[in-house]
Scaffold this motif. Structure first.
Motif, PDB file in Angstrom:
ATOM      1  N   VAL A 195      -2.898   1.475  -2.451  1.00  0.00           N
ATOM      2  CA  VAL A 195      -3.515   1.530  -1.181  1.00  0.00           C
ATOM      3  C   VAL A 195      -2.498   0.089  -0.279  1.00  0.00           C
ATOM      4  N   VAL A 196      -1.955  -0.532  -0.839  1.00  0.00           N
ATOM      5  CA  VAL A 196      -0.706  -1.243   0.114  1.00  0.00           C
ATOM      6  C   VAL A 196      -0.326  -1.032   0.794  1.00  0.00           C
ATOM      7  N   SER A 234      -7.689  -4.471  -1.911  1.00  0.00           N
ATOM      8  CA  SER A 234      -7.525  -4.027  -1.171  1.00  0.00           C
ATOM      9  C   SER A 234      -8.749  -3.398  -0.601  1.00  0.00           C
ATOM     10  N   ARG A 272      -8.383  -3.142   3.615  1.00  0.00           N
ATOM     11  CA  ARG A 272      -7.875  -2.407   4.122  1.00  0.00           C
ATOM     12  C   ARG A 272      -8.949  -1.911   5.078  1.00  0.00           C
ATOM     13  N   THR A 280      -2.196   1.621   3.823  1.00  0.00           N
ATOM     14  CA  THR A 280      -2.298   0.376   4.840  1.00  0.00           C
ATOM     15  C   THR A 280      -1.013   0.750   5.368  1.00  0.00           C
ATOM     16  N   LEU A 332      -2.014  -7.270   5.686  1.00  0.00           N
ATOM     17  CA  LEU A 332      -0.957  -6.516   5.127  1.00  0.00           C
ATOM     18  C   LEU A 332      -0.698  -7.818   4.329  1.00  0.00           C
TER      19      LEU A 332
END
Length: 216
Positions: A185-186, A130, A133, A189, A152
């Motif tokens: 969060v992914v 996380s 990011r 991003t 990523l």
């Protein structure tokens, strides 16, 4: 006549008070060291963000020394006190370890595997992912969008491996919830990187058009 029952309960109470004193002392030491480890871990991550990997590793080593010094004292009374506060310190230290490995492209040393609980290792891994990011957004701001995609890729990889862990929450100490938070969060991003790539392609097209117009 002496009441033997009263005499015995006084002895039990005296003994219990003595044991409580030792338990309380161990708990206070554990809380203090756990807070120190959390602070050390935070400083380690900030150092890694700045690219100061030697300083980051130095702080990790300091945190591990503190953890090893206090853990046996707390575990001794784990049946008498709620020692989950130690897991918080462990998790933050694991986050720092994974983060420095992610950002410096290094393998996570196997020497760490037996120091921490499995939940601390995996939750620390998730929180380190996380934290990437921020690294990805820094690369976007520096106009290094392709570099941000590398972070990523790591984040996606962490989600994939964590989703393969199939045990009850009572065993993993809330790992599924942490994984769900990481997945969110992914996705954010990925959206930021997609927008940045589209903007970059648009800039290239505009510059190309300008060059064509100059020729004409």
């Amino acid at each position: 006549m002496e009441n033997k029952s009263l005499t015995s309960i006084k002895k039990v109470t005296t003994l219990s008070n003595s044991m409580f004193k030792d338990i309380h002392k161990s708990r206070e030491i554990g809380l203090k060291i756990s807070r120190e480890i959390i602070g050390i871990s935070s400083r380690s991550i900030r150092a890694a963000h700045r690219g100061e990997f030697k300083e980051s590793q130095k702080l990790i080593d300091e945190g591990i020394r503190k953890l090893k010094s206090v853990k046996p004292k707390v575990i001794k009374y784990s049946s008498d006190i709620n020692s989950t506060f130690m897991l918080d310190g462990e998790k933050e230290l694991c986050e720092a370890i994974f983060f420095i490995c992610f950002t410096s492209n290094k393998v996570v040393p196997s020497k760490y595997f037996n120091i921490f609980s499995p939940s601390s290792l995996l939750k620390g891994m998730a929180e380190a992912a996380s934290e990437l990011r921020r690294s990805a957004l820094d690369k976007i701001r520096d106009n290094e969008v392709i570099e941000s995609e590398k972070y990523l890729e790591i984040m996606n990889g962490v989600v994939d491996v964590l989703e393969s862990v199939d045990f009850p929450e009572g065993v993993t100490a809330g790992l599924r919830r942490t994984t769900d938070q990481l997945r969110s969060v992914v996705e954010r991003t990925r959206g930021d990187i997609t927008i940045a790539l589209e903007r970059k392609e648009l800039e290239i097209s505009i510059n190309s058009l300008k060059e064509e117009l100059k020729k004409n």
